[in-house]
Design a protein around this motif. Structure first.
Motif, short mmCIF file in Angstrom:
data_model
loop_
_atom_site.label_atom_id
_atom_site.label_comp_id
_atom_site.label_asym_id
_atom_site.label_seq_id
_atom_site.Cartn_x
_atom_site.Cartn_y
_atom_site.Cartn_z
N GLY A 192 -21.94 8.39 -2.06
CA GLY A 192 -21.17 9.15 -3.09
C GLY A 192 -20.64 10.37 -2.53
N ALA A 193 -21.28 11.25 -1.71
CA ALA A 193 -20.83 12.35 -1.37
C ALA A 193 -19.58 12.49 -0.47
N SER A 194 -19.45 10.98 0.37
CA SER A 194 -18.29 10.89 1.22
C SER A 194 -17.03 10.98 0.14
N TYR B 280 -21.86 8.57 5.61
CA TYR B 280 -20.91 9.52 4.94
C TYR B 280 -19.48 9.33 5.94
N ALA B 281 -19.67 9.05 7.20
CA ALA B 281 -18.45 9.02 7.93
C ALA B 281 -17.65 7.55 7.50
N THR C 34 -15.60 9.37 -10.09
CA THR C 34 -16.53 8.91 -10.87
C THR C 34 -17.49 7.99 -10.44
N ILE C 35 -16.85 7.02 -9.63
CA ILE C 35 -18.18 6.14 -8.89
C ILE C 35 -18.96 7.06 -7.88
N GLY C 36 -18.31 7.79 -7.04
CA GLY C 36 -18.68 8.46 -6.14
C GLY C 36 -19.73 9.54 -6.52
N LEU D 191 -18.35 22.00 -2.90
CA LEU D 191 -19.50 22.91 -2.59
C LEU D 191 -20.63 22.15 -2.69
N PHE D 192 -21.10 21.15 -3.62
CA PHE D 192 -22.20 20.58 -3.54
C PHE D 192 -22.32 19.49 -2.34
N SER D 193 -21.32 18.91 -2.20
CA SER D 193 -21.26 17.85 -1.34
C SER D 193 -21.49 18.48 0.17
N VAL D 194 -20.98 19.43 0.47
CA VAL D 194 -21.09 20.02 1.89
C VAL D 194 -22.51 20.78 2.11
#
Length: 446
Positions: free
Chosen positions: A109-111, A56-57, A77-79, A18-21
């Motif tokens: 990170g979000a990817s 991101y891609a 965790t890293i992301g 949810l947070f990533s998108v």
């Protein structure tokens, strides 16, 4: 895993997704405010979005490959650490250069989230894979719809920098991943780092060409892809095995998904422009017009998941194609109608999204051996992001022109709205051709 543990993991992956998108959609609304804060031109401020999309891609592909070797919770965790670090840096950014750097770190990170969240159902929810993928797709649809609303509210009431602070909350999810996710051991294998660097540079150059239309980036992309192909053929352990694309169901789903996502993202790009130009709506009312469609897509995801388990993934993809064709045709017809009419029609288009994502993701995960699902899903996500960028670039160029011919004889469109109507007809035709290709390829492969 017990049912209780599965519910916890599902809640956790949907929360971070949810947070990533949302992070991507919130900042699209805030771009004008960022430009005003630093006195930037449109081409300069576009790097807030462009830099994020490129990284991101690439990240989606890289994390997918790493997931075939390393434990998921280690990669997450890293992301999440990168995502939170970039968010905190962006909140305190003193100048525009630091804002762009923060967005790039965020994307790195979000990817990991979007790449790994689609692997979790195939690894931990074998018997409920379709249902869980439906819930994941619903979460993406919900986040896409609610992101602009939250972004517009926060940027309007507080300041655009507080959008970074919202994304930083993902840091609190890390301890729960270590508590709730199953323990995994590192698997055998290694990553071809040189090959990974070549494909990353090739994709980055291609994405920059798509978003900036500089031909030097296109030439560079071809060069890097050529070097990557040579590396792949000469390496004993290539980053992407060439025979992966000999898998007909995998190849067909990647191509059909690419074309379908391209039309869907094109539609999502056109809607705000159309509602602003044709219906004279401001940002708030544009968000409110689209919001019911996003909510409908969020609720329909569970239905898509159940149908995937009951009828099979291919049937669910056909349902998505049908909804897309109907929705595009109706949008082409009712352009120029009151905003509430457009809002109702858009619901049909949006509910196609969870059907499409659930069906294609299930086909990818079932067409590959277990040790290649990670890289397969990475390629799937990479093509999705590239298709979104390509669709946006093509439609953006098409809308620069006016049309004196109305392709849809039933349309209400007048003036420049005729071009919107024609583009929607084009999306409907492309969807029909895509459905025919999908059906023929699977029937031919048996």
């Amino acid at each position: 895993m017990s049912d209780s543990e599965k519910k916890k993991v599902l809640f956790l992956i949907c929360s971070v997704l949810l947070f990533s998108v949302m992070n991507g959609t919130m900042f699209m609304i805030a771009v004008p405010d960022i430009a005003l804060s630093f006195s930037l031109t449109p081409s300069q401020v576009s790097w807030v979005v462009t830099g994020y999309i490129v990284i991101y891609a690439i990240g989606a592909l890289m994390y997918g490959k790493l997931a075939d070797i390393y434990p998921l919770k280690t990669l997450l965790t890293i992301g999440l650490s990168f995502f939170a670090s970039g968010s905190i840096l962006g909140f305190f950014a003193p100048n525009f250069e630091i804002v762009v750097l923060a967005r790039i770190i965020q994307a790195a990170g979000a990817s990991s989230i979007v790449a790994l969240v689609f692997i979790v159902p195939t690894r931990y929810f074998q018997e409920e894979r379709g249902r869980v993928l439906g819930i994941v797709s619903s979460t993406m649809a919900f986040a896409s719809g609610v992101g602009p609303v939250i972004g517009g509210f926060v940027a309007g009431v507080l300041n655009w920098q507080f959008l970074f602070l919202i994304s930083a909350l993902v840091i609190f999810a890390i301890p729960f991943f270590w508590l709730w996710m199953p323990k995994e051991e590192k698997k055998e294998g290694k990553v071809d780092v040189f090959g990974a660097a070549l494909i990353a540079l090739a994709v980055a150059a291609l994405m920059l060409f798509i978003t900036m239309f500089n031909w030097w980036f296109f030439v560079s992309s071809i060069g890097f892809f050529g070097l990557f192909a040579g590396r792949t053929l000469s390496s004993d352990n290539p980053f992407i095995r060439p025979d992966l694309f000999k898998n007909v169901p995998f190849r067909t789903t990647i191509i059909a998904g690419f074309l379908a996502i391209m039309t869907m993202f094109g539609m999502m790009l056109m809607l705000p422009l159309m509602l602003s130009e044709v219906n004279d709506l401001n940002t708030l009312f544009i968000g409110l017009t689209i919001f019911p469609a996003a909510m409908a897509a969020a609720f329909i995801g569970k239905v898509a998941g159940r149908l995937t388990e009951q009828r099979g993934a291919k049937q669910v993809v056909y349902i998505a194609f049908a909804l897309m064709m109907i929705g595009f045709m109706l949008l082409s017809t009712f352009i120029g109608s009151p905003a509430w009419v457009i809002g109702l029609v858009v619901i049909i288009c949006y509910i196609a999204f969870p059907f499409l994502q659930t069906g294609t993701a299930t086909l990818i995960s079932t067409s590959l051996p277990r040790n290649e699902i990670g890289i397969g899903m990475g390629i799937y996500n990479l093509f999705n992001f590239m298709s979104g960028a390509i669709g946006g670039a093509i439609i953006g160029k098409a809308l620069d022109y006016d049309s004196g011919v109305l392709l849809n004889p039933f349309s209400f469109a007048q003036g420049h709205a005729m071009m919107y109507s024609n583009v929607f007809i084009g999306l409907a035709v492309l969807t029909v051709l895509n459905a025919l290709y999908f059906n023929r390829a699977f029937r031919k492969s048996g």
